[in-house]
Design a protein around this motif. Structure first.
Motif, short mmCIF file in Angstrom:
data_model
loop_
_atom_site.label_atom_id
_atom_site.label_comp_id
_atom_site.label_asym_id
_atom_site.label_seq_id
_atom_site.Cartn_x
_atom_site.Cartn_y
_atom_site.Cartn_z
N ASP A 1 -41.78 45.95 83.51
CA ASP A 1 -41.52 46.97 84.85
C ASP A 1 -43.04 46.57 84.80
N VAL A 2 -43.92 46.12 84.49
CA VAL A 2 -45.85 46.78 84.62
C VAL A 2 -45.78 44.78 85.38
N LEU A 3 -45.49 44.47 84.27
CA LEU A 3 -45.20 42.91 84.80
C LEU A 3 -44.54 42.55 86.20
N ALA A 4 -42.89 43.09 86.34
CA ALA A 4 -42.97 42.96 87.50
C ALA A 4 -43.71 43.10 88.94
N ALA A 5 -44.01 44.80 88.07
CA ALA A 5 -44.48 44.70 89.48
C ALA A 5 -46.35 43.79 90.35
N LEU A 6 -46.35 43.52 89.44
CA LEU A 6 -47.51 43.45 89.59
C LEU A 6 -47.47 41.44 89.62
N LEU A 7 -46.54 40.61 89.28
CA LEU A 7 -46.42 39.43 89.47
C LEU A 7 -46.24 39.31 91.36
N ASP A 8 -46.01 39.87 91.32
CA ASP A 8 -46.00 40.11 93.12
C ASP A 8 -46.74 40.99 94.32
N GLY A 9 -47.97 41.09 93.74
CA GLY A 9 -49.46 41.52 93.96
C GLY A 9 -50.38 40.35 94.77
N PRO A 10 -51.25 40.75 94.72
CA PRO A 10 -52.22 39.86 94.88
C PRO A 10 -52.00 38.21 93.78
N GLY A 11 -52.40 38.78 92.86
CA GLY A 11 -52.95 38.02 91.69
C GLY A 11 -54.05 37.58 91.25
N SER A 12 -54.91 38.54 91.42
CA SER A 12 -56.28 38.63 90.98
C SER A 12 -56.09 40.15 89.63
N PHE A 13 -56.38 39.99 88.63
CA PHE A 13 -56.40 40.79 87.43
C PHE A 13 -57.41 40.57 86.42
N ASP A 14 -59.13 41.13 87.36
CA ASP A 14 -59.82 41.38 86.22
C ASP A 14 -60.68 42.41 85.22
N ARG A 15 -61.26 42.55 85.09
CA ARG A 15 -61.65 43.80 83.77
C ARG A 15 -61.20 44.79 85.09
N ALA A 16 -61.70 45.43 85.93
CA ALA A 16 -61.72 46.63 86.76
C ALA A 16 -59.47 46.77 87.20
N ALA A 17 -59.04 45.56 87.29
CA ALA A 17 -58.02 45.52 88.48
C ALA A 17 -56.87 45.69 87.04
N LEU A 18 -57.39 45.39 85.66
CA LEU A 18 -56.78 45.47 84.76
C LEU A 18 -56.61 47.46 83.77
N ALA A 19 -57.95 47.77 84.08
CA ALA A 19 -58.34 49.53 83.75
C ALA A 19 -57.38 50.19 84.67
N ASP A 20 -58.13 50.15 86.29
CA ASP A 20 -56.54 50.74 87.35
C ASP A 20 -55.41 50.26 86.75
N THR A 21 -55.07 49.13 86.85
CA THR A 21 -53.21 49.47 86.35
C THR A 21 -52.52 49.74 84.90
N ALA A 22 -53.89 50.06 84.02
CA ALA A 22 -53.06 50.88 82.99
C ALA A 22 -53.73 52.48 83.45
N ARG A 23 -53.86 52.45 83.95
CA ARG A 23 -54.33 53.53 83.76
C ARG A 23 -53.28 54.44 85.27
N GLN A 24 -52.48 53.37 85.87
CA GLN A 24 -51.48 53.73 86.51
C GLN A 24 -50.23 53.68 85.75
N PHE A 25 -49.86 52.93 85.00
CA PHE A 25 -48.24 52.61 84.26
C PHE A 25 -48.33 53.24 83.17
N SER A 26 -49.79 53.95 82.38
CA SER A 26 -50.33 54.22 80.85
C SER A 26 -50.09 53.25 80.36
N VAL A 27 -50.48 52.32 80.26
CA VAL A 27 -50.08 51.21 78.78
C VAL A 27 -51.33 50.32 78.45
#
Length: 830
Positions: free
Chosen positions: A319-345
């Motif tokens: 479900d996390v991948l499905a949400a991210l792959l339709d986004g802007p497509g830039s996943f640096d360290r900060a973006a991954l941390a924000d996403t991880a907190r949002q989805f608890s992964v």
């Protein structure tokens, strides 16, 4: 019909893997012996058993053509019974907890192989057998299921239908990406001088790929001056190549975080220049640095009951991948941390899973070259990958470190003490290993001083036994030595007398760690576990490119398995891809780098500096010796030369030294005799904040002169960009030779045997690389102006001068400080 290549294991695990991240069964890597166990079981299967059977099939689902590929562990084809697909799994799950329903992915993988094989062989019925090998107890349990061809075909068709939406998503993206990248434009109005030449070399290497002459992929070594924009000059042509069908994924690999940031900035600039750019990128960072829920010791706590980001990860990640792959497509360290907190992964695992869907993967060298942590999902087999290796002059030493390992006796002694009183299988194993190391330490202590003469007479090594006489012979025996000195003994062969008891520690240590997760000694024994694991892994790959070092210090003994020559290992890693471009400002001489990195036939180019030669004042005072024996006598002469440099024009300067001790000597003298010049010194144990504070002192348009003292090869000697007047000069004190010690001498001996260039490979070439990197801090743009001062008589010798880059042709050798002052005055006047 659109087509997609899909590994069978990837299909099964993506769809059916559920549950949590659990380091009890994964983090310890209990399947270290997995491949060997597979081979053993396959061999024991007897006649009628075919091992490692490659299977491939074309299937269609929902209008998509799938090419399925995989390798079955084994197939029983004995005519006496039904054909059976054998799926072998090693596991750390306790034997009594292994059940037939333990992991649906295991059955599914075997069933897909069975579906393909039964179809190809027109079999109406076929069996699938799961073989579980419990790695601690050596117990084996097998489960067998019977299937019809129709059942398996229905099962496989169902999997492909589930995967079809994901496949269609990727196919659509591939078309969009190809159109976008093929139309990609350079993000600046014009190329900097030198950029077009570098971009052209990288583009041609990426397009060439693998052919009859380049079965291991095309290799390019490119030396390009600092400041021309190497990062963009490499990334842009590689992406264009991908857009034209040459390359499926780009891996940008670096030695440090600063160069990772440069790659991220380059991609961000490409996106800014083309807002519609179809490009996904991810930056991979070590688990320890991105963990959001460490334990009390600051370690990642990868247990579902302890970490909410590990609990249920595999059930949520799609479900996390499905949400991210339709986004802007830039996943640096900060973006991954924000996403991880949002989805608890888990951010670390999320980055790895995202890498399969991204076009650019940015990370450390170890993700390709390290035999333990490399990205198995990509590099256990070859693929259409493009490798860009930044600051490649760092790779020889980094590669040696990746394949080497060390272990100290003190960790055994400390572990026994931490366990306290009482008996246990772990304590018994620790005591046996500790005793073996104690005997080896006594042996090294006796023999190394007696064998010191071998340093100057290596031919005697093969004629003299390491073993003492019968009167004092200990129970432990070691292989014959190469040479010994200062409590250090080198062996060509592995010391089985030490490795055997260390291997015996692993199983009881694993059991203790799992049974005592909350014990006070858990963190300490976990460190011991990983140390034992590292040394036994290194022993698995030990061959003629390694040497064993035993070093006795006081009551301790350290066992080192040293990789002297990483060439075959680097070559094998690069062979996993289509092409590799290795670039740096300092890759001279090219034959050295091609040799130590396993690319003897690679193309090597050196681009001329595009910057005006008159912008760099280059001077040498060859009347100063900074050799170790002369350093005390040279302190005042070096201080005086630095003062002339710093007084020539108000501004920021750096002086680089071969050691911290020499740096402190000169700085103390300089501060006492030239108190009017502000100084700043690099500290040996500075953290990131202290480093940032050091660099922040080099301000633009300074109103007073600052002279910074640093070490050659340190964090300020390369990868630092102080453009404009933030740095207008640097001094290089000495030729940067590594410290003479038994290990460097062993490296020298090895390459003397290989090619007769031992001193060059162990000392001169690495030292001059540090010199050239430090000097490269001065001119960063075409507008920069500055001076470089070389202080050592060896810079005037042909064997060092021949390593100067072409844009150093105008170097001036001066006879005195007065002449230096005149030349500096003339340079700044003009």
């Amino acid at each position: 019909m659109p087509a997609i290549h899909l590994p069978i294991r990837q299909l099964v695990e993506f769809l059916l893997h559920t549950g949590s991240i659990d380091s009890r069964f994964a983090g310890f890597d209990r399947a270290l012996e997995g491949a060997r166990i597979h081979r053993r079981l396959q061999k024991a299967a007897g006649e009628g058993y075919e091992a490692e059977v490659f299977l491939s099939a074309e299937r269609e689902a929902d209008g998509i053509a799938f090419t399925l590929e995989g390798r079955a562990d084994g197939i029983f084809t004995d005519e006496g019974g039904p054909v059976t697909i054998d799926e072998i799994k090693t596991t750390a799950v306790p034997f009594e907890e292994i059940t037939e329903e333990m992991n649906p992915c295991h059955w599914a993988q075997g069933m897909v192989y069975a579906a393909i094989y039964s179809d190809q062989q027109s079999l109406s019925k076929i069996n699938v057998r799961l073989t579980y090998y419990q790695i601690d107890t050596d117990q084996i349990i097998r489960f067998v299921r019977h299937f019809s061809r129709e059942e398996l075909d229905t099962f496989l068709r169902g999997l492909l239908q589930q995967y079809a939406p994901w496949a269609q998503r990727q196919l659509d993206w591939s078309v969009r990406r190809a159109e976008s990248l093929s139309a990609l434009r350079f993000p600046f109005a014009e190329y900097r001088p030198g950029q077009r030449a570098l971009a052209g070399e990288v583009y041609r290497a990426c397009r060439a790929g693998k052919d009859a002459d380049h079965k291991g992929g095309t290799r390019l070594f490119c030396q390009a001056p600092t400041g021309i924009g190497k990062t963009m000059s490499a990334i842009f042509p590689a992406l264009r190549s991908m857009g034209e069908g040459s390359g499926e994924k780009l891996f940008y690999l670096t030695a440090r975080n600063t160069t990772q940031a440069a790659a991220e900035d380059a991609i961000a600039r490409l996106r800014a220049a083309d807002p519609g750019l179809a490009l996904r990128s991810v930056t991979l960072t070590a688990k320890e640095k991105v963990c959001l829920h460490p334990d009390a010791e600051g370690r990642p706590a990868c247990l579902p009951e302890m970490c909410p980001f590990a609990n249920g990860y595999y059930s949520r990640v799609k479900d996390v991948l499905a949400a991210l792959l339709d986004g802007p497509g830039s996943f640096d360290r900060a973006a991954l941390a924000d996403t991880a907190r949002q989805f608890s992964v888990c951010p670390f695992e999320l980055g790895l899973d995202l890498s399969e869907w991204c076009d650019v993967v940015i990370g450390d060298y170890n993700y390709l070259f390290d035999p333990v942590v490399h990205l198995k999902r990509f590099f256990d087999a070859s693929g259409d990958w493009l490798f860009l290796i930044d600051e490649a002059h760092n790779l020889p030493d980094r590669a040696r470190a990746m394949y080497s390992a060390s272990f100290s006796k003190s960790s055994l002694t400390d572990a026994k003490r931490a366990l306290g009183k009482g008996k246990s299988s772990l304590k018994t194993a620790l005591s046996k290993a500790d005793k073996a190391f104690l005997e080896a330490r006594k042996l090294c202590g006796k023999l190394a001083p007696r064998r010191a003469a071998l340093e100057t007479a290596p031919e005697e090594a093969a004629q003299t036994s390491l073993l003492p006489g019968p009167a004092d012979a200990p129970a432990l025996e070691l292989p014959e030595p190469i040479f010994a000195r200062e409590g250090t003994v080198f062996l060509r062969e592995l010391p089985a007398a030490l490795l055997t008891p260390l291997r015996a520690v692993q199983a009881p240590l694993q059991d203790w760690l799992e049974a005592n997760p909350d014990a006070d000694a858990h963190a300490q024994l976990l460190d011991l576990y990983f140390a034992v694991q590292d040394i036994t892994r290194a022993a698995e790959r030990y061959d003629s490119h390694f040497v064993t070092q035993l070093s006795a210090y006081g009551s301790d003994l350290t066992l080192h398995l040293l990789c002297l020559d990483p060439a075959p290992f680097v070559d094998a890693s690069l062979a996993a891809g289509r092409s590799a471009a290795l670039f740096s400002a300092t890759l001279a001489p090219p034959g050295y780098y091609r040799g130590v990195l396993g690319c003897p036939d690679a193309r090597a180019v050196a681009l001329e500096s595009p910057f005006p030669a008159e912008n760099l004042g280059l001077y040498c005072l060859p009347n100063i010796s900074t050799r170790y024996r002369d350093r005390d006598a040279s302190v005042q002469a070096v201080s005086d030369a630095l003062a002339r440099l710093a007084l020539s024009k108000t501004g920021n300067y750096l002086a680089f030294f071969p050691s911290y001790a020499y740096l402190r000597q000169v700085r103390e003298d300089f501060a006492a005799r030239y108190p009017g010049i502000r100084t700043l010194a690099q500290e040996s144990k500075a953290d990131d904040a202290a480093r940032a504070e050091f660099l922040a002192a080099f301000v633009p348009d300074p109103k007073e002169t600052l002279l910074g003292f640093g070490v050659l090869g340190g964090v300020f000697g390369e990868g630092v960009d102080l453009a404009g007047d933030r740095l207008i000069g640097c001094a290089i004190v000495g030729v940067g030779l590594p410290q003479v010690n038994p290990r460097q001498e062993m490296l020298r001996r090895y390459y003397d045997e290989q090619n007769g260039c031992g001193f060059d490979y162990a000392y001169r070439f690495p030292g001059m690389n540090k010199v050239l990197q430090a000097a490269g801090r001065v001119i960063r743009t075409p507008e920069d102006k500055g001076v470089v001062l070389l202080l050592d008589d060896r810079f005037a010798l042909p064997e060092y001068a021949r390593l100067f880059p072409p844009h150093w042709r105008h170097i001036r050798y001066l006879r005195s400080n007065d002449e230096l002052e005149q030349q500096l005055h003339h340079f700044w006047q003009n």
